[in-house]
Structures are given as structure tokens and as C-alpha cells.
Design a protein around this motif. Structure first.
Motif, PDB file in Angstrom:
ATOM      1  N   THR A   1       1.946   5.941 -15.447  1.00 36.69           N
ATOM      2  CA  THR A   1       1.624   4.857 -16.121  1.00 36.69           C
ATOM      3  C   THR A   1       1.878   3.545 -15.534  1.00 36.69           C
ATOM      4  OG1 THR A   1       2.696   6.272 -17.984  1.00 36.69           O
ATOM      5  CG2 THR A   1       2.333   3.795 -18.509  1.00 36.69           C
ATOM      6  N   ALA A   2       2.534   3.760 -14.592  1.00 34.95           N
ATOM      7  CA  ALA A   2       2.880   2.396 -13.765  1.00 34.95           C
ATOM      8  C   ALA A   2       1.749   2.116 -12.908  1.00 34.95           C
ATOM      9  CB  ALA A   2       4.066   2.431 -12.491  1.00 34.95           C
ATOM     10  N   LEU A   3       1.052   3.081 -12.172  1.00 32.93           N
ATOM     11  CA  LEU A   3      -0.249   3.125 -11.411  1.00 32.93           C
ATOM     12  C   LEU A   3      -1.126   2.512 -12.280  1.00 32.93           C
ATOM     13  CD1 LEU A   3      -1.701   3.464  -8.856  1.00 32.93           C
ATOM     14  CD2 LEU A   3      -2.055   5.909  -9.693  1.00 32.93           C
ATOM     15  N   LEU A   4      -1.183   3.016 -13.551  1.00 30.12           N
ATOM     16  CA  LEU A   4      -2.418   2.505 -14.552  1.00 30.12           C
ATOM     17  C   LEU A   4      -2.265   1.270 -14.831  1.00 30.12           C
ATOM     18  CD1 LEU A   4      -4.734   3.393 -16.030  1.00 30.12           C
ATOM     19  CD2 LEU A   4      -3.319   4.304 -17.730  1.00 30.12           C
ATOM     20  N   LEU A   5      -1.117   0.549 -15.099  1.00 34.75           N
ATOM     21  CA  LEU A   5      -0.655  -0.629 -15.330  1.00 34.75           C
ATOM     22  C   LEU A   5      -1.198  -1.614 -14.095  1.00 34.75           C
ATOM     23  CD1 LEU A   5       0.448  -3.145 -16.958  1.00 34.75           C
ATOM     24  CD2 LEU A   5       2.887  -2.496 -16.192  1.00 34.75           C
TER      25      LEU A   5
ATOM     26  N   LEU B   1       0.792  -1.240   0.053  1.00 35.25           N
ATOM     27  CA  LEU B   1      -0.030  -0.112  -0.132  1.00 35.25           C
ATOM     28  C   LEU B   1       0.878   1.311  -0.122  1.00 35.25           C
ATOM     29  CD1 LEU B   1      -3.063  -1.037   2.508  1.00 35.25           C
ATOM     30  CD2 LEU B   1      -2.934  -0.947   0.179  1.00 35.25           C
ATOM     31  N   GLY B   2       1.922   1.232   0.823  1.00 36.94           N
ATOM     32  CA  GLY B   2       2.735   2.456   0.712  1.00 36.94           C
ATOM     33  C   GLY B   2       3.451   2.615  -0.686  1.00 36.94           C
ATOM     34  N   LEU B   3       3.928   1.461  -1.357  1.00 32.59           N
ATOM     35  CA  LEU B   3       4.298   1.798  -2.604  1.00 32.59           C
ATOM     36  C   LEU B   3       3.411   2.384  -3.802  1.00 32.59           C
ATOM     37  CD1 LEU B   3       6.726   1.156  -4.788  1.00 32.59           C
ATOM     38  CD2 LEU B   3       5.721  -1.169  -4.944  1.00 32.59           C
ATOM     39  N   LEU B   4       2.113   1.790  -3.529  1.00 36.39           N
ATOM     40  CA  LEU B   4       1.149   2.201  -4.489  1.00 36.39           C
ATOM     41  C   LEU B   4       0.864   3.575  -4.161  1.00 36.39           C
ATOM     42  CD1 LEU B   4      -1.296  -0.791  -4.657  1.00 36.39           C
ATOM     43  CD2 LEU B   4       0.173   0.103  -6.427  1.00 36.39           C
TER      44      LEU B   4
ATOM     45  N   ALA C   1      10.447  15.880 -17.646  1.00 35.69           N
ATOM     46  CA  ALA C   1       9.166  15.893 -18.071  1.00 35.69           C
ATOM     47  C   ALA C   1       8.526  14.485 -18.075  1.00 35.69           C
ATOM     48  CB  ALA C   1       8.937  16.637 -19.468  1.00 35.69           C
ATOM     49  N   ALA C   2       9.251  13.335 -18.324  1.00 37.46           N
ATOM     50  CA  ALA C   2       8.928  12.168 -18.289  1.00 37.46           C
ATOM     51  C   ALA C   2       9.072  11.420 -16.945  1.00 37.46           C
ATOM     52  CB  ALA C   2      10.157  11.036 -19.152  1.00 37.46           C
ATOM     53  N   ARG C   3       9.380  11.802 -15.916  1.00 37.18           N
ATOM     54  CA  ARG C   3       9.601  11.114 -14.705  1.00 37.18           C
ATOM     55  C   ARG C   3       8.062  11.038 -13.952  1.00 37.18           C
ATOM     56  NH1 ARG C   3      12.875  13.965 -11.941  1.00 37.18           N
ATOM     57  NH2 ARG C   3      14.806  12.771 -12.420  1.00 37.18           N
ATOM     58  N   PRO C   4       7.248  12.085 -14.030  1.00 41.80           N
ATOM     59  CA  PRO C   4       5.911  11.926 -13.614  1.00 41.80           C
ATOM     60  C   PRO C   4       5.068  10.860 -14.084  1.00 41.80           C
ATOM     61  CG  PRO C   4       6.009  14.213 -14.154  1.00 41.80           C
ATOM     62  CD  PRO C   4       7.503  13.579 -14.228  1.00 41.80           C
ATOM     63  N   LEU C   5       5.301  10.870 -15.552  1.00 40.98           N
ATOM     64  CA  LEU C   5       4.282  10.171 -16.437  1.00 40.98           C
ATOM     65  C   LEU C   5       4.845   8.600 -16.201  1.00 40.98           C
ATOM     66  CD1 LEU C   5       4.082  11.913 -19.838  1.00 40.98           C
ATOM     67  CD2 LEU C   5       2.593  11.885 -17.991  1.00 40.98           C
ATOM     68  N   VAL C   6       6.094   8.363 -15.710  1.00 37.48           N
ATOM     69  CA  VAL C   6       6.298   6.871 -15.395  1.00 37.48           C
ATOM     70  C   VAL C   6       5.676   6.296 -14.243  1.00 37.48           C
ATOM     71  CG1 VAL C   6       8.406   5.471 -14.606  1.00 37.48           C
ATOM     72  CG2 VAL C   6       8.684   7.104 -16.407  1.00 37.48           C
TER      73      VAL C   6
ATOM     74  N   ILE D   1       3.421   5.876  -5.684  1.00 37.55           N
ATOM     75  CA  ILE D   1       3.301   6.086  -7.124  1.00 37.55           C
ATOM     76  C   ILE D   1       2.235   6.899  -7.325  1.00 37.55           C
ATOM     77  CG2 ILE D   1       2.792   4.707  -9.015  1.00 37.55           C
ATOM     78  CD1 ILE D   1       4.092   2.338  -8.005  1.00 37.55           C
ATOM     79  N   ALA D   2       1.080   6.738  -6.868  1.00 34.81           N
ATOM     80  CA  ALA D   2      -0.122   7.604  -6.824  1.00 34.81           C
ATOM     81  C   ALA D   2       0.053   8.966  -6.703  1.00 34.81           C
ATOM     82  CB  ALA D   2      -1.334   7.085  -6.141  1.00 34.81           C
ATOM     83  N   ILE D   3       0.817   9.384  -5.550  1.00 39.72           N
ATOM     84  CA  ILE D   3       1.089  10.915  -5.318  1.00 39.72           C
ATOM     85  C   ILE D   3       1.852  11.439  -6.264  1.00 39.72           C
ATOM     86  CG2 ILE D   3       2.047  12.293  -3.712  1.00 39.72           C
ATOM     87  CD1 ILE D   3       1.140  10.459  -1.346  1.00 39.72           C
ATOM     88  N   ARG D   4       3.002  10.656  -6.622  1.00 38.79           N
ATOM     89  CA  ARG D   4       3.987  11.210  -7.667  1.00 38.79           C
ATOM     90  C   ARG D   4       3.561  11.199  -9.154  1.00 38.79           C
ATOM     91  NH1 ARG D   4      10.079  10.138  -6.310  1.00 38.79           N
ATOM     92  NH2 ARG D   4      10.115  10.655  -3.987  1.00 38.79           N
ATOM     93  N   GLY D   5       2.772  10.442  -9.279  1.00 43.11           N
ATOM     94  CA  GLY D   5       1.884  10.319 -10.707  1.00 43.11           C
ATOM     95  C   GLY D   5       0.964  11.085 -10.997  1.00 43.11           C
ATOM     96  N   LEU D   6      -0.190  11.005 -10.035  1.00 41.40           N
ATOM     97  CA  LEU D   6      -1.486  11.769 -10.325  1.00 41.40           C
ATOM     98  C   LEU D   6      -1.222  13.272  -9.921  1.00 41.40           C
ATOM     99  CD1 LEU D   6      -3.886   9.034  -8.906  1.00 41.40           C
ATOM    100  CD2 LEU D   6      -3.291   9.660 -11.171  1.00 41.40           C
ATOM    101  N   GLY D   7      -0.024  13.781  -9.253  1.00 38.63           N
ATOM    102  CA  GLY D   7      -0.003  14.882  -8.903  1.00 38.63           C
ATOM    103  C   GLY D   7       0.509  15.675 -10.038  1.00 38.63           C
ATOM    104  N   HIS D   8       0.895  15.141 -11.062  1.00 36.67           N
ATOM    105  CA  HIS D   8       1.519  15.487 -12.283  1.00 36.67           C
ATOM    106  C   HIS D   8       0.361  16.448 -12.821  1.00 36.67           C
ATOM    107  CE1 HIS D   8       3.672  16.288 -16.022  1.00 36.67           C
ATOM    108  NE2 HIS D   8       2.481  15.576 -16.557  1.00 36.67           N
ATOM    109  N   PHE D   9      -0.938  16.063 -12.736  1.00 40.65           N
ATOM    110  CA  PHE D   9      -1.950  16.431 -13.532  1.00 40.65           C
ATOM    111  C   PHE D   9      -2.762  17.843 -13.115  1.00 40.65           C
ATOM    112  CE2 PHE D   9      -1.752  12.083 -14.600  1.00 40.65           C
ATOM    113  CZ  PHE D   9      -1.236  12.021 -16.076  1.00 40.65           C
TER     114      PHE D   9
END
Length: 556
Positions: free
Chosen positions: A525-529, A32-35, A517-522, A38-46
Motif C-alpha cells: 500500500t505504501a508503494l501504491l501511495l 531508490l533504495g527505500l522504494l 498477514a498485514a505486514r506485506p500489505l503495508v 518497499i517494492a520487494i517486500r510488498g509486491l513479493g507478497h502476491f
């Protein structure tokens, strides 16, 4: 007395229960901590972050204005900055603040991101008039709107320019949607038809059946396609002209003005002037774009829908292939094969196949499926396409088959275990009622073992959806915006290359020229996978539970 109680406690097995429960709890917390990370760093980009404007004064140099989003703040040793050649004073604290700003304006500054020393920034402010242009190429542009132009003539400037800009961007977006539909569907259909006619003519030539009548029929179809294309081309030129008619002039932080054609703009917004509800609406629109649009800017902008579609379609085809083969193999080994040394060796081999590195399957798929099997199919059924390969090149079919071979041992083992749990009395009762062995097997035993088969399929889907290494060799590519399922015959194009979420993560994370620019999309995308794999597995779990409830009565 205490010693006896302690021994009794150990003998009761309670320590093992507590250790097992603690291990499970730690594993769940770590997952849960890993997810969460990932969610904070990925979804915060938008989220539309505020854009700051500040004076940046490097000691000994003239101050300049910086404009951009604060992406990252960190503390670095003062000695490290001095070693990098920066004019850092020796006195002061051991650490200094370093900030990463997304400044955009790549054509002016050469890079989208810039590291600055926080202590050298002063008079930070967030004017509401700062405008962000999200472009189809060259990343974002940050600045102030000067004027809006139509055909090079100014139609609005000052305060009125912002409302005029929004109205014209909306118009351009509608035209761009029509243009994309025209290029991909209509012109794509004509190109597909022209290629079909070319191959048909070549096939008739190879078979010495290209008569004057056949040639006339082909020429008539080609002429009709050419006429349709001429109309579409004229419409396309008209749309391009309309899309590129309007432009906007912006002033950057250094005072330079740049004119940007609105045909290259996705959206314009002023994050500093947005309220919470406006930002939430913007955030939802960006998330929807991420899951429904095509990638752009070397996969660092836009969406990843082709990768989602390719991943799901490939896994579904893999499941359709691996399930019958795995079930049939397990049924033979458990129900028909003589239980002797040879059968035991086969079972050992199946178990060992589950531990073979996935890249080995990729090499096998490339050598056997693509070159041998695909090359043979081309020579037998598609000689008119030579020397261009049809199935003798990596594609969706070979990627799915490779994953099917990779996950086959999992399905076989799970199905065998399910068959072994069926009571012998059930088989004997069916035979006693007059059913044959085959009828008993297909109407009684296999339905009762279907939950175990679904368990094997769940494990197969979970492994296959996240594989990357073999797919790089047998059909997955960096960019394939054209989907393998469309309106052109035969509708499902198994020979076409696809995009994949796992490979997209690898490409964006390690092959992108714009790392920041690519780092948050990684992360996103990992969360979406993970979400896609979870949804596929939950679907299989639902089917398994339904089958388990359906055949529960037969277990008693």
C-alpha cells in the motif's frame, strides 16, 4: 605551487559543486533504495510461494506433520530459545534457525502463522497435490482435496475432484458477482429511495404541508419501492442458495477433514504444480485484485480500490478549492495591497501557517467545519434529518476543505513568486496599449504566472495526498466500501465518509489483529501511495510544462 593551485580550486567553488552533487546522489540512491525495499517486500507478497510439507519433531515429543509457506527465516541465539522454555540442547552452535510458516487453517490451529525451529524440521517435501483455498473469511486453508459435494452429496473425489472444484468455483464466482451487484446497486438504490421518501415526509410534517394528497403520493412511491424490493429479495435468496450449494472437503496436515462452502472461497490453486508462466498469470491476477477489489478480513486481504478512489477524489476536490483561493490571495497581496507593515505581517503569517502541525488543522476542521459550519448547514437545510447529522459529521467535503486550508500557504507563496518574476515592462506595455489594470492582470500577468501556480499546486498535492493525522478527525474511516460517487442522486455524496491510502497504511500496520498477514500489505500500500502521488504530480507537471511553453514567448 601546489598550495596556490589548491587555493584557486577552493576559490573556484568546485568543492561546493562536488559536495552538492554528492549530496544529491546520496539522496537519490537512498530514495531508490527505500522504494526498492518497499517494492520487494510488498509486491513479493502476491507471488504464489511453494507450500512445503515436513515432519516436525520437538525433542521429547512425538513428531507431527507441518504444512505451510515459509515466510521468514532468521537465526536466533540458542540461549534465547532455551529461555523461552523450548527443549534446546546446550551443546551445538551458538545460533539456531527459526522459520515462520504460514500454516493457515485458522479454525483448526487458532492462528495463521507459526514459528518453528528449522533444525527440528526433517524430510521437507513439496507435493503437487497440496491445495490452497483463498477464502473470503478465516484466511487461507492448506490441505489435500478429498471430495467435492453438491447439496451434501459427493459428486467427485480423488483425482477428478480438482477439475470439478475449479469448474464449480468459476460458477460460484459468477453468482457472487451477480449477488454483489444486486446488493450494492439495486438494493442500494431502493434503500436510497426509501430514505429519500422518509425525509420528504418528515420535511412536509415540519412545514405543516403533509396533506392527504401528498401522503398518498408518498405512499404510492413507497409501495412501488416495496414491490421492487420484494422481487430483489427473492432473487437474492435464490442467489444465496445457489452460491452455498457446493462445498469441498479437505484434509489438513494433522489428518482432520474440514468441509468448506464454495461461497466462501475466492480461488483454489496448487502452487507446487504451477510452472513459471502459471505463476506469472496468478501474480498478475493478484495484483489486479489488489488495485481493483474491496478489502476483506479486517483489511488484510483483498484489494484497496475504495482507498485509492477516496484518496484521488479528495485530492482533486482539494485542488479545485485551494487553487482559486490561493491565486486570488496571492494576486491581492502582490498586485493590489499596499506594500507596508500590514502586508509584511500577513506574508509572515502565511509563511508561518505552512509550518503548523497538520493535526492542528485537523482539530480546526473538526471544530469549525464539522461542528460549526456543518451543524449550521444541517439546521438550515436539513432539519428533517435531525437528530441524525448530514453535514454535521466528518465527511468528504470537510476532509477536502481541511486539506485545502493546510496547503493554502504553499499555493499563495508559489503564486506570489511567479507574479513577482513577471517583468514590469509587460504590465506597462499592456497598459500603454489601452488595457485596464484588471484586463492586464487576468489576460497577461496571470497566464504568464500560471506555471508557478502549477508548481504550488504540485507541492500542495504532494503534501495533501500523504497526510493522515488531520483526516482521522474529519472524514476518513477504516472501512467504507461504498464509494462517494455512484448512480444515486446527487451522485457525488460530499457528506459521505471515505477511505484513504495513508490511513489504510496506519490501520493495517498498527491496528490489525493479524500482524504477520498485514505486514506485506503495508509495504504494498505504501508503494501504491507513492505511485498515486507520482501520477498526480506528473499530471500537474505536464500541464505546467505545457503552460510554460505556451507563454515562453511573452517572457522575451
Amino acid at each position: 605551487m601546489k598550495q596556490n593551485n589548491l587555493k584557486s580550486w577552493y576559490k573556484s567553488g568546485a568543492p561546493g559543486v562536488w559536495m552538492s552533487g554528492g549530496a544529491v546522489a546520496i539522496a537519490v540512491i537512498m530514495t531508490l533504495g527505500l522504494l526498492t525495499v518497499i517494492a520487494i517486500r510488498g509486491l513479493g507478497h502476491f507471488w504464489p510461494a511453494d507450500v512445503i510439507e515436513a515432519d516436525y519433531r520437538i525433542p521429547g515429543q512425538e513428531a507431527r506433520v507441518m504444512l505451510g509457506e515459509v515466510v521468514q527465516i532468521e537465526e536466533v541465539p540458542r540461549a534465547r530459545l532455551a529461555a523461552a522454555g523450548m527443549p534446546v540442547a546446550t551443546e551445538g552452535g551458538e545460533f539456531m534457525t527459526r522459520e515462520l510458516l504460514k500454516v493457515g487453517n485458522r479454525e483448526l490451529f487458532g492462528a495463521d502463522f507459526s514459528w518453528v525451529v528449522g533444525e527440528w524440521l526433517s524430510d521437507a517435501r513439496a507435493p503437487a497435490e497440496i491445495t490452497v483455498l483463498e477464502r473470503r473469511e478465516w484466511g487461507n486453508f492448506y490441505g489435500y482435496v478429498v471430495d467435492v459435494r453438491e447439496g451434501g452429496e459427493v459428486v467427485a473425489e480423488g483425482d477428478a475432484a480438482w477439475m470439478e472444484l475449479q469448474a464449480r468455483i468459476e460458477r460460484v464466482e459468477e453468482l457472487h458477482t451477480q449477488l454483489v451487484r444486486l446488493e450494492k446497486k439495486e438494493i442500494g438504490r431502493i434503500n436510497h429511495g426509501m430514505e429519500r421518501l422518509r425525509l420528504a415526509q418528515r420535511k412536509l410534517q415540519l412545514e405543516n404541508r403533509l396533506t392527504a394528497e401528498a401522503q398518498a403520493g408518498l405512499d404510492a412511491e413507497r409501495a412501488q419501492l416495496d414491490a421492487d424490493y420484494a422481487k430483489l429479495e427473492a432473487r437474492m435468496v435464490e442467489l444465496y442458495s445457489a452460491v452455498n450449494r457446493d462445498s469441498v472437503t479437505l484434509r489438513a496436515s494433522d489428518g482432520r477433514e474440514t468441509t468448506v462452502a464454495l461461497g466462501k472461497v475466492v480461488r483454489a490453486y496448487r502452487p507446487n504444480a504451477m510452472g513459471p508462466l502459471d505463476k506469472m498469470g496468478f501474480y498478475g491476477a493478484k495484483l489486479w485484485e489488489f488495485v481493483s477489489d474491496e478489502p476483506r478480513e479486517a483489511n488484510t486481504e483483498g484489494g484497496i480500490f475504495p482507498a485509492i478512489f477516496g484518496t484521488v477524489l479528495m485530492v482533486l476536490i482539494m485542488a479545485v478549492i485551494v487553487t482559486p483561493f490561493g491565486v486570488v490571495a496571492a494576486v491581492y497581496l502582490r498586485e493590489y495591497a499596499k506594500q507596508g507593515p500590514l502586508t509584511r505581517i500577513i506574508r509572515i503569517a502565511v509563511n508561518n501557517l505552512a509550518g503548523v502541525p497538520s493535526i492542528v488543522y485537523g482539530v480546526f476542521g473538526l471544530g469549525f467545519f464539522v461542528y460549526v459550519l456543518g451543524g449550521s448547514i444541517d439546521s438550515l437545510f436539513f432539519p428533517e434529518s435531525a437528530p441524525a447529522p448530514t453535514f454535521g459529521t466528518p465527511g468528504l467535503m470537510w476532509a477536502s476543505l481541511t486539506l485545502a486550508i493546510l496547503t493554502l500557504p504553499v499555493v499563495i507563496v508559489a503564486t506570489e513568486e511567479g507574479l513577482a518574476r513577471i517583468p514590469r515592462a509587460v504590465r506597462e506595455g499592456s497598459l500603454a496599449l489601452g488595457a485596464t489594470k484588471a484586463e492586464t492582470l487576468w489576460k497577461v500577468v496571470i497566464p504568464m504566472a500560471s506555471p508557478a501556480m502549477m508548481t504550488g499546486l504540485i507541492l500542495a498535492v504532494a503534501r495533501a495526498a500523504g497526510e493522515v493525522a488531520p483526516l482521522m478527525l474529519v472524514g476518513v474511516v477504516k472501512l467504507a466500501p461504498s464509494l462517494p460517487l455512484n448512480g444515486n442522486y446527487p451522485y457525488l455524496h460530499l457528506d459521505q465518509k471515505i477511505m484513504h491510502l495513508g490511513f489504510h497504511i496506519y490501520d493495517v500496520g498498527f491496528q490489525s489483529p493479524n500482524v504477520e498477514a498485514a505486514r506485506p500489505l503495508v509495504y504494498a500500500t505504501a508503494l501504491l501511495l507513492v505511485v498515486v502521488i507520482a501520477l498526480l504530480n506528473l499530471t500537474a507537471v505536464y500541464i505546467r510544462n505545457h503552460l510554460r511553453e505556451k507563454y515562453k514567448a511573452l517572457d522575451h
